[in-house]
Structure formats: C-alpha cells, structure tokens
Write an enzyme that holds these catalytic residues in place. Structure first.
Site, PDB file in Angstrom:
ATOM      1  N   HIS A   1       1.005  -8.784  -1.585  1.00  0.00           N
ATOM      2  CA  HIS A   1       2.576  -9.021  -0.630  1.00  0.00           C
ATOM      3  C   HIS A   1       3.356  -7.916  -0.279  1.00  0.00           C
ATOM      4  O   HIS A   1       3.830  -7.535   0.658  1.00  0.00           O
ATOM      5  CB  HIS A   1       3.326  -9.974  -1.728  1.00  0.00           C
ATOM      6  N   GLU A   2       3.429  -6.644  -1.211  1.00  0.00           N
ATOM      7  CA  GLU A   2       4.709  -5.807  -1.154  1.00  0.00           C
ATOM      8  C   GLU A   2       3.415  -5.017   0.278  1.00  0.00           C
ATOM      9  O   GLU A   2       4.004  -3.780   0.761  1.00  0.00           O
ATOM     10  CB  GLU A   2       4.416  -5.057  -2.383  1.00  0.00           C
TER      11      GLU A   2
ATOM     12  N   HIS B   1       4.373  -4.905   3.160  1.00  0.00           N
ATOM     13  CA  HIS B   1       5.499  -4.710   4.162  1.00  0.00           C
ATOM     14  C   HIS B   1       5.348  -3.110   4.429  1.00  0.00           C
ATOM     15  O   HIS B   1       5.672  -2.909   5.177  1.00  0.00           O
ATOM     16  CB  HIS B   1       6.272  -4.801   2.584  1.00  0.00           C
TER      17      HIS B   1
ATOM     18  N   HIS C   1       3.062  -2.499   7.154  1.00  0.00           N
ATOM     19  CA  HIS C   1       3.666  -2.925   8.550  1.00  0.00           C
ATOM     20  C   HIS C   1       5.069  -1.758   9.039  1.00  0.00           C
ATOM     21  O   HIS C   1       5.172  -1.408   9.522  1.00  0.00           O
ATOM     22  CB  HIS C   1       5.175  -4.286   7.924  1.00  0.00           C
TER      23      HIS C   1
END
Length: 607
Positions: free
Chosen positions: A390-391, A394, A397
């Site tokens: 998940h991290e 980020h 991105h």
C-alpha cells in the site's frame, strides 16, 4: 510477543535516512533561517503583479521555490518527530517548522487576491501565451479562476494564513495524546504470560483464535479512549469548528463543499458513494453472517471481525521476505516501475520497525527533489505485507509525479492518492492467489480480499457519513458531546453492519481514536480509491498493455489535470455508477468463492 525495540537496536538499513533531506539538525536550522529571510523578500514584492506577465512569472517562481524549500523543512521535522514522539527537541523543531509554514502563508497570502484584482479571467488565462515561462503555472491560474468567488482580500488572506498554528492544534493535540501519552496496559495470554499492549500488538491480538484474548485486548485498548472521551470529543469538535470556520470565511456553503471544490470534485461523488454503499450493505451483512456461522457465535462483537476464518500456518514474514513478495507482485507494471522501486527500497526510503515512542500506523511522504519516505511498524503478519504494498503505491506515485512534473503540478491530489496504494494491494492479492496451491490458503486470501472491501469500502464510507453528519451538526450550531458522538456512531454501526454485530460500549467510542477525522473529508477517498483501483488493476492483470501504459501515465501526471479527468484518462469514470457497481459485483463474486471454499473444507455448514 517480543519487547518493543529501542531505535538504536534497529539495523541502520531498516531505518530511513533523514540525511537525504538535511545532514544534521544544525543544517536544518540554517536553512530555516535562510528561508525566513527569503520569505521577507517575497512579501516585499506585494503590489508589483500589475506590471505584467514577466513580473507575475518572477513572483510565482519565487513563491514556488520557497514552497519547495518549506516543504522540505517540514518533511524533516515531521519525520524526525514521528520516529520518536518523546523526543522534545524534535517536537520543538516540528513547531518551528509549523511557524515557518505560517510565515510562508502570510508572505504569499497577497498573491491570489492581487492577481484577481489586477486581471480578469481571460487575462489570467491568456498570460501563458504572452510569457511561455508561466506554462508550469497553468493549473495554478486555472484553479485561481475557479476559486475567484472564494478568494478574499489580501488583508483577510493574510489573517487566515496567521491562523495556521491554531488550525493544526486539535490534530497536534490528538496525535500527542494518542501516540505519546496514552498507555494501554497489559493483556494476559493463554499461557499466563503478560503482554504489554501497543497499537501494533493490538492488531495481532485481534487475529488470535482465543476469543478471551481478543476480548481482553479490545477492552484494554479502548479503555484509555473511553476514559478521555470528553477531551477527545472536545478535540474533534474543535477540528469540526475549524473546518466550518474556514468554509464560511471563504464563502462556501459547507465544509464539505470547501473540501471538494478546490479539486473540482462534485458533491454528488461524495453523496453517491454513501447512497450506493448503503444500497449494497447487504453484501457486508452477508459476509458477517458467514463469519458468525464459521465462528459458531450467537452474535459477533467487533473483536471478532479480524480473526481469520481459515486457519493458516502462523507464518511471520521478515521485512526482506515481504519486500521480495511485493516486488514480484508488482511485476505486471514492468521494469519502468520495478527498477526504481528496487533501488529506492535499498536506499533507506523505509523506516521499518515499531520502536519505543514511534508514531503508530504507516504512511508515505513524498519530498520533491529528494525521494519518498515510508513509515511502517513491522509486525511480520501478512497484513503488514499488504501495508508495505500500500505505502509503496503512494511512494511510487510520488516518485513518478516528481520525475515527470514541474514542482507546481507534481503533488497529486488526495482524491487520487488512494488509487495507487489500493491498486498495489489488488496486484498483491492476485499474485498470492496465483502461487497458492492449497485450497485453505486460497480461501484465506479471498477472506482477506473481502476484509479489504469491508474496511476500505464499507467502514471508510461509514466514517465518511459520520464526518458529514458531525460537520452538518456544527454548521447548524449544535455542539458535539461525547454522548452525542457515541450515539451517532453507534447508530451508524448498527445500520451498516446489521443485526449480527453487537453495538457495545467500545465500538460506540471508536470515533475517538480515528486520526483521519482531523483531516476533514479524507476517508471517503479510500472507498473511491478502492473502486477505481479495482477497475484499473483488473485491466492491467488481463494483460492489456495499453491499460498498463495508461496507468503509468496516470502516476506521472501529478495534478496536471483535474482528478476525475486523470482517472478518466486511465480508464475509469467515478461520476457514473458503473465502477461502483463493478466493485460490488467483484465483492459478491468473492463472497460466492469464499462460501464455496469454506463449504468444501467443511468449515461452513449449511444454514
């Protein structure tokens, strides 16, 4: 359970490297003083913007350069504080960083109103043709035109900028209470040993088969929040009052409109999400009915929602193992994604382990011109592997946006932020299912996927409705008391989760420990992010090379377009019901798969 580590016991390669930001606190302090001096120069340019596009370029360029430097100062202070919230020097440095942010806001507060009073909309948008150097600021000028009705005079804007420390006070107080001051006590394990409870250990204990241990951990964990219920209600009320104040100061009809309008998100996106989730809550309740039957319970309690329905080997992953799992799962994105990620993970982007005083949870923070940082509190569970994926979403991105975009459009909006993180979770689920040969393991993974829908789609939408209702209460002039918040939250839990979940005193107080409530109208984007990510991941996993390229282009686009337009370009339109209905269809199919697998394994008996 192991003893919580002290920071000096963690291998240096599993800590983040703040020296990539500043070599030392002394260097940070020198830069802080230099930035304050430059901010004074920016403020001295007040009254010059009417001189024309060339002067507008000079002012905007200086303001943008200073914004980048202020962000770097803030990142260092935040990360240093969060790695040990007991560190008073780091806490004081963070407060000085907030002060710099206040000065920066004051120094630039005049720019928007002066541009709007000096030029009409056509002149503002036409400046780029006259001065091509303004091209990186196109989105800023377009947003300024859209926000014209909500930009106040230079004097008012300056006054609003001065209030920044006050605006952050509720969140800062909650963070310190939640992470530095609250102690949770101990839990007695089945063998009689005593476990000191922490946030990281709490999640582990909720997965235990022994219901007595889960119940005790649940009650011990919530006890300090219940004990501080009135203080926490006052902090949440203050945060809501803050949001209402800024909305009214900028002439928005509501705090929700103030949160959504700058990114050009229609209010209907928010309300449609709540309406559609409510219409499909039977899927959540069907899943809970399965859970109740498998666990052989008359009624579920909240501490029964995290224990796995299928027992699997109690495998604990090292961080190194998890890193390789995540890299393998993300290979459908190609070498353009994988190679810089490998290099970053080997270059101390990540602070891995739970240590004494460290902020709980996980997050990623992108720093333009440096690299992203990731905070974890590693406990070795599969859930933590998903947190890493998940991290990393980020972080990558941020990496792609920073590499492709000039600073003014490098920071992506919150609305699209959760797409990249949830996309990675979907790829990880797919990869684990592909490699699973045991029926029990496959059933467990489908169970995990359903828990993602439960948490990211239903729970976060419940949070979103709670936020909306509490803000509306404040806007009507009603107070927010602990009793009123518990009553409202308990009612929503009952409506969403249905009759199979008992609404106990602890879950009625759950609102008091949710840090996202101090960042207004953030959580709904976990739900919209899951909806968008489900559609985008499906296309990439189908081997659609064009979909893969569209997705990478989305990551690199930053905020160069409105969020909804970026997602349309990537292949999903969140202004229509279709992606939501597709997500619910995916969840329903997962439910069927789980029910069939549990029946075949003899775990689920016919009702």
């Amino acid at each position: 359970m192991t003893v919580v580590l002290t920071r000096d016991a963690v291998p240096i390669e599993e800590t983040w490297n703040l020296a990539d930001l500043f070599a030392s606190p002394e260097d940070w302090e020198r830069e802080r003083e230099a930035v304050l001096a430059e901010l004074a120069k920016l403020e001295s340019l007040r009254g010059t913007l009417q001189q024309g596009p060339r002067q507008v370029l000079e002012v905007l360029t200086l303001a943008d350069e200073l914004d980048q430097r202020v962000s770097k100062l803030f990142a260092y202070a935040l990360l240093a504080r969060d790695q040990d919230t007991r560190d008073t020097a780091a806490a004081e440095r963070y407060e000085r960083a907030v002060h710099v942010g206040t000065v920066a806001g004051r120094a630039s507060a005049w720019i928007a109103p002066e541009l709007l009073t000096s030029y009409d909309d056509a002149a503002l948008l036409g400046m780029i043709e006259q001065e091509p150097g303004l091209a990186p600021f196109r989105r800023l000028l377009e947003r300024l035109v859209r926000e014209r009705p909500h930009v106040r005079s230079a004097e008012v804007e300056q006054l609003l900028a001065e209030t920044m420390p006050l605006a952050q006070a509720p969140a800062t107080a909650f963070t310190l209470l939640d992470n530095a001051d609250i102690r949770y006590g101990t839990v007695t394990d089945v063998d009689g040993t005593t476990i000191e409870l922490t946030k990281g250990r709490y999640q582990l204990l909720l997965e235990r088969r022994e219901r007595r241990v889960r119940q005790e951990a649940y009650q011990v964990f919530h006890a300090p929040y219940i004990a501080h219920r009135h203080t926490l209600a006052a902090l949440l009320s203050a945060a809501n009052q803050r949001d209402t104040f800024y909305a009214r100061a900028r002439r928005y009809e509501s705090a929700l409109a103030a949160a959504l309008h700058p990114d050009n998100i229609p209010l209907e996106v928010y309300t449609t999400l709540i309406d559609l989730v409510r219409q499909h809550r039977h899927l959540l309740q069907r899943y809970l009915a399965v859970r109740k039957r498998v666990l052989s319970l008359e009624r579920l309690r909240t501490y029964d929602l995290y224990v796995p329905l299928v027992e699997r080997a109690d495998h604990r992953y090292t961080y190194a193992e998890a890193r390789e799992l995540v890299l393998a799962a993300l290979r459908p994105l190609g070498s353009e994604y994988i190679e810089p990620l490998q290099q970053g993970l080997a270059s101390r982007w990540v602070d891995v382990h739970e240590t004494v005083g460290k902020r709980s949870g996980g997050y990623s923070l992108g720093v333009y011109g440096v690299h992203p940082y990731i905070l974890l509190n590693w406990n070795g569970t599969l859930r933590e592997v998903f947190t890493l994926a998940h991290e990393v979403g980020h972080a990558m991105h941020s990496y792609f946006s920073s590499r492709a975009q000039p600073h003014p459009t490098a920071e992506y909006t919150i609305f699209v932020a959760e797409v990249a993180s949830t996309f990675n979770e979907r790829l990880l689920t797919h990869a684990l299912l592909e490699r699973a040969t045991d029926a029990r393991e496959r059933a467990a993974l489908v169970n995990d996927a359903l828990d993602t829908f439960r948490i990211a789609l239903f729970r976060q939408t419940l949070f979103a409705e709670f936020e909306l209702l509490t803000h509306q209460a404040v806007e009507r002039g009603e107070g927010l008391s602990a009793d009123g918040l518990c009553e409202l939250y308990g009612r929503l839990i009952s409506e969403y989760y249905g009759p199979d979940l008992e609404v106990d005193e602890e879950v009625r107080h759950e609102w008091s420990r949710v840090p996202h409530f101090y960042r207004a109208f953030y959580v709904y984007q976990y739900a919209t992010g899951l909806v968008a990510a489900t559609a985008l991941a499906r296309a990439v996993l189908a081997g659609d090379e064009a979909a893969q390229q569209r997705y990478l282009a989305f990551l690199a686009a930053g905020s160069s377009k409105d969020s909804l337009d970026l997602l349309r370009d990537a292949g999903v339109d969140l202004t229509t019901p279709e992606p939501y209905l597709a997500a619910f269809a995916t969840m329903e199919q997962d439910l069927v798969t789980l029910e069939e697998a549990l029946t075949q394994l003899g775990i689920l008996q016919s009702a």
